[in-house]
Design a protein around this motif. Structure first.
Motif, short mmCIF file in Angstrom:
data_model
loop_
_atom_site.label_atom_id
_atom_site.label_comp_id
_atom_site.label_asym_id
_atom_site.label_seq_id
_atom_site.Cartn_x
_atom_site.Cartn_y
_atom_site.Cartn_z
N ARG A 157 0.85 -1.18 0.00
CA ARG A 157 0.00 0.00 0.00
C ARG A 157 0.89 1.24 0.00
O ARG A 157 1.95 1.22 0.62
N ALA A 170 -5.27 -0.93 -8.56
CA ALA A 170 -5.42 -0.76 -7.12
C ALA A 170 -6.75 -1.35 -6.67
O ALA A 170 -7.71 -1.44 -7.45
N LEU A 171 -6.80 -1.76 -5.39
CA LEU A 171 -8.05 -2.28 -4.82
C LEU A 171 -8.91 -1.17 -4.26
O LEU A 171 -10.12 -1.27 -4.19
N ASP A 172 -8.25 -0.16 -3.76
CA ASP A 172 -8.97 0.93 -3.16
C ASP A 172 -8.10 2.17 -3.20
O ASP A 172 -6.87 2.06 -3.34
N ALA A 211 -3.47 -3.85 -6.19
CA ALA A 211 -4.11 -5.11 -6.51
C ALA A 211 -3.01 -6.17 -6.58
O ALA A 211 -1.85 -5.84 -6.82
N ARG A 267 -7.56 -1.12 -12.98
CA ARG A 267 -7.58 -2.22 -11.99
C ARG A 267 -6.20 -2.51 -11.39
O ARG A 267 -5.86 -3.67 -11.15
N THR A 308 -4.14 0.90 -2.17
CA THR A 308 -3.64 -0.46 -1.96
C THR A 308 -3.49 -1.14 -3.32
O THR A 308 -4.41 -1.10 -4.15
N VAL A 328 -8.88 1.95 -9.94
CA VAL A 328 -9.63 0.78 -9.51
C VAL A 328 -10.59 0.31 -10.60
O VAL A 328 -10.70 -0.88 -10.88
N PHE A 329 -11.27 1.27 -11.21
CA PHE A 329 -12.34 0.90 -12.15
C PHE A 329 -11.80 0.55 -13.53
O PHE A 329 -12.14 -0.49 -14.09
N ARG A 342 -11.72 5.99 -10.39
CA ARG A 342 -12.07 5.61 -11.75
C ARG A 342 -10.85 5.07 -12.50
O ARG A 342 -10.91 4.01 -13.13
#
Lengths: 455, 437
Positions: B248, B292-294, B315, B290, B313, B286-287, B283
């Motif tokens: 992270r 990062a998880l958050d 992925a 992809r 964090t 994460v979206f 966006r």
């Protein structure tokens, strides 16, 4: 006037408390709607409670209910996932999903002036979600990664292992997020089928609490939800109807080398939420470990300094619900803390019944502060949804206080004898095995069964 | 359109205690909320954790009620708690209207008469409880040391925000009862406190009760206010190995202090960077990509200074270097072009709704009584609610863009990589290993 500091001021008579009136409506498609006129701040809350929480997950598909619930705000009609988020943000919406043992609860809070827009958006999401492959792939991936992160979190590890210890293969025996193997195997068609089976008016309750008259709230509900097509569906799996079998393990451990503390769970399956002994159980729990001033917290925290805090409670559900202690304790005090907790469980069953002071304190803490549970529209709406969940009457909130006040010492002792049993209790530790192993021998519970941190 | 308002009356007693009253008769309960203007910022290096340990002792009894603070109030149906941060310590009770006298009696007794009840035994037990709290909330929690490492790097060793409020275990163990007594005399008196009553009470009666219970407590000297400055002159890269599954990254910049110019703009920036799926970083990171998880962002504005924090964090299998590169591109875009009008509207709508939601509870952390005290202690004006809201309403695209340019610079920030133990190479290149208290 000088203050008399020789004694505490008495507390005056309890102020009258009345829950705002609840009106019930049934829409043409059979949807159960309950409205509450909540006239404080111009804020409105919608709660849609759908039958079938994690307890409805089929074996091997643990996590399906939560995954389905997570998918509904990923798109509807012409709106993609980003546009849905945009629409929620535009009305300052606070959207939340809670997947419980028996039901899944969707909550949307927004400003009163956006009530119509909020209701329409929520209905579109729940009734007509897009459920597209690309979104599914991303959402499932994120849930798998989150599951992996739970391995870092001692309370989550404990929760997961403890449910398994108590329930075994019973449908209540897993976390809502499910297991890695089940999530990996799930495909979109399962989610589509789960949605079609579960999200139907006959299995749902809509509660609206907001600053409008019942008739107006009903119109808001009708405008948004009357297009929800009626379906005649069988009830499907009812976790609550399945009797869990009792399991033999008394002491188990998820080893965590070098852990700074031991995360503890101690308890057993106890009783269903609809028991007539419910008020006695609340008082019993308040005496034993349900509040700061309870036997177990005072012993473990204030007297011994083993922990930052210890609590007991029932994790209520329609079916058999667990009673348990939760605490995180100093590693070297692990065995002593377990011994103290089990001794307190035992003492309340007869050798040390609650004193008059303890009874008065427990009852007062449950009843006198009761009105503060209903300040916000969200608190009010969720409380009314609980009535639907457990089949309780609309007068429930008014009868609660007299029912708790009627509980006698003998009722508490009887409840403890029936529903709390140290001999049946399972103890689960997430902690440093090498450091505490020897001290556990002194408990007489046998060697701990060692568990892996989870699949 | 409905407007959010928070009306009140304020009076200062002869002993300098500020008293604020807000009426809300919707439910028969009253919130009692008291702020002492003391926090971990008032501690000294080597003596950290003091303010927070002291908060625990406030629940152990006072001269005229020489046993636990909880039982008589729980008996009365109260909900109660307290908390300590860098700037202030607060204590609150939410009581049925019928128990207000008792709550005020007890709050005033521990303000005026705590020390006669303070024993070595009580002190030692609470010291153990605090050490347990530290283990539970920091040492046994993934990424639990990250924020300690961040504030230690952002603020120099003699800066009051350098150390964590919970304190270092060695300092906590070294505390002596006599120091606790001095601390009480310096900070716990009417002249350093702000008391708010909110709920089912009329102002005349409220003021009469407060005068009765608190009026004869002696005024103390106003404590010296703390001043400190901190600045970074480069990018500092740090590395912390922890028991975590996934790496992270934490990134922080110095930013405006609470309510200062640009503070609201940084809040809005946090919103449009990382609040919800449509925010720029969620966006992208994460979206869409992809990696990062958050991701989260916050303007942490405090009394002496602020800092703006981004956390993401990785992925599984994704690198922090890649995540930081994406963040830098997004920050650059924002600094150059500012936010769009649509983004501003969205952020404003969310902020206005949040202001309204905050008016739903009278007590507890963040309720109306807590807000009135915050405005009073940090602004000297409990009526700051309307101005506070206007700061967000009046913010412009240009203002937010300028705040981003001024604050979020690549060459003056702290970047911390938290990686699984034994996997230091997963950190950003050039990161120095840090150890935490």
């Amino acid at each position: 006037m000088r203050v008399d500091r020789s004694r505490l001021p008495d507390v005056g008579p309890d102020p009258a408390f009345a829950f705002p009136s609840i009106a019930r409506h049934t829409l043409g498609n059979g949807l159960d709607v309950r409205t509450v006129e909540h006239q404080t701040v111009p804020v409105v809350t919608f709660v849609v409670q759908v039958e079938g929480g994690l307890g409805a997950d089929p074996a091997g598909a643990e996590g399906l209910a939560a995954l389905t619930a997570d998918m509904v705000d990923e798109g509807t009609g012409t709106l993609g996932a980003l546009e849905v988020a945009e629409s929620l943000a535009a009305i300052g919406g606070d959207y939340d999903v809670d997947v419980g043992p028996d039901v899944t609860v969707f909550t949307l809070t927004t400003l009163g002036r956006f009530a119509e827009r909020g209701a329409t958006l929520l209905a579109d999401l729940l009734v007509r979600p897009s459920l597209r492959d690309a979104d599914f792939d991303r959402v499932r991936r994120l849930r798998l990664d989150r599951l992996r992160q739970l391995k870092d979190l001692p309370p989550a590890l404990a929760e997961r292992a403890f449910l398994r210890l108590l329930y075994g293969d019973h449908p209540y025996g897993h976390l809502a997020i499910g297991t890695e193997s089940a999530l990996t195997g799930l495909q979109l068609d399962r989610v589509v089928a789960c949605h079609a089976r579960t999200f139907v008016p006959s299995r749902a309750t809509l509660v609206i609490a907001g600053p409008m008259a019942h008739a107006r709230l009903r119109t808001v509900a009708e405008n948004a939800f009357s297009r929800w097509p009626e379906h005649a569906r069988s009830g499907g799996l009812q976790a609550a109807a399945i009797e869990p079998i009792s399991l033999p393990t008394r002491l188990a451990m998820v080893p965590r080398e070098g852990a700074a503390q031991s995360e503890l769970r101690i308890g057993h399956l106890s009783v269903r939420r609809n028991t007539p002994d419910y008020p006695s159980l609340l008082v019993m729990n308040a005496v034993l470990g349900g509040q700061f001033v309870s036997r177990i917290n005072l012993r473990l925290r204030e007297e011994k300094g083993y922990t930052y805090g210890a609590r007991t409670g029932f994790a209520w559900r329609r079916g058999m619900s667990p009673f348990s202690l939760q605490a995180s304790v100093r590693t070297t005090a692990t065995a002593d803390a377990i011994r103290d907790v089990l001794a307190e469980f035992e003492a309340l069953r007869g050798s040390r019944p609650p004193s008059d002071d303890e009874m008065a304190l427990a009852k007062a803490s449950l009843t006198r502060g009761y009105p503060r549970n209903f300040e916000t529209s969200q608190q009010v709406a969720r409380a009314v949804a609980q009535l639907a969940l457990y089949g309780l009457p609309d007068t429930y909130f008014e009868t609660f206080i007299p029912e708790v006040n009627a509980v006698q010492t003998a009722d508490v002792v009887r409840a403890a004898k029936h529903y709390v049993d140290p001999a049946r209790a399972a103890t689960l530790i997430v902690g440093d095995h090498a450091v505490i192993r020897d001290s556990l021998d002194t408990l007489g519970l046998g060697a701990p069964e060692l568990l892996s941190p989870g699949p | 359109m409905e407007y959010a308002t928070l009306p009140f009356i304020k009076q200062t007693l002869a002993n300098a205690l500020d008293v604020i009253v807000h009426e809300d008769h919707h439910i028969p309960i009253v919130a009692v909320n008291i702020w002492y203007h003391v926090g971990s910022k008032d501690e000294q290096p080597g003596r950290t954790g003091f303010a927070h340990l002291f908060e625990h002792l406030m629940f152990e009894g006072s001269e005229h009620h020489n046993s636990g603070f909880f039982p008589p109030l729980q008996q009365a149906g109260a909900l109660l708690n307290g908390s300590t941060n860098t700037d202030r310590t607060n204590y609150w009770e939410v009581v049925p209207t019928s128990a207000l006298d008792r709550a005020l009696w007890m709050e005033s007794d521990r303000m005026g008469y705590l020390l006669p009840a303070l024993t070595q035994d009580r002190f030692e037990t609470q010291r153990d409880v605090v050490l347990n709290e530290r283990r539970q909330n920091y040492e046994n929690r993934p990424y639990g040391f990250a924020m300690m490492a961040m504030t230690a790097a952002l603020f120099p060793e003699d800066h009051p925000y350098h150390w964590p409020t919970i304190g270092s275990p060695d300092d906590i163990r070294a505390m002596r009862l006599e120091e606790v007594r001095d601390f009480f005399r310096t900070y716990y008196h009417p002249g350093n406190a702000s008391l708010t009553l909110a709920g089912d009470i009329d102002p005349a009666r409220a003021l009469e009760l407060v005068e009765r219970y608190f009026g004869d407590l002696p005024a103390g000297p106003k404590p010296q206010s703390v001043r400190a400055v901190a600045a970074l002159d480069r990018e500092r890269r740090l590395l912390l190995e922890d028991r975590v599954e996934l790496p992270r990254v934490y990134m922080a910049w110095h930013s405006p202090r609470i309510f200062a110019d640009g503070d609201a703009e940084m809040d809005l920036l946090a919103d449009l960077l990382a609040n919800g799926k449509t925010s720029r970083l969620y966006r992208t990171l994460v979206f869409e990509r992809r990696v990062a998880l958050d991701v989260s962002a916050a303007q942490s504005s405090r009394e002496l200074a602020g800092f703006f924090l981004l956390v993401a964090t990785a992925a599984p299998g994704q690198s922090l270097t890649e995540i930081c590169a994406v963040i830098d591109v997004e920050l650059q875009r924002l600094a150059e072009a500012g936010p769009s009008e649509a983004e501003m509207e969205r952020a404003r709508a969310q902020t206005e709704a949040q202001f309204m939601y905050r008016l739903q509870t009278i007590g507890g952390f963040g309720g109306k009584s807590d807000q009135l005290n915050a405005y009073n202690v940090f602004r000297g004006d409990p009526g700051f609610f309307a101005t506070d809201l206007a700061r967000y309403r009046d913010a412009t695209r240009d203002g937010v863009g300028a705040a981003a340019r001024r604050t979020l610079t690549r060459d003056r920030r702290v970047v911390l990589s938290v990686v699984p133990r034994g996997q230091a190479p997963l950190a950003l290149p050039g990161s120095d290993q840090v150890s935490v208290f």
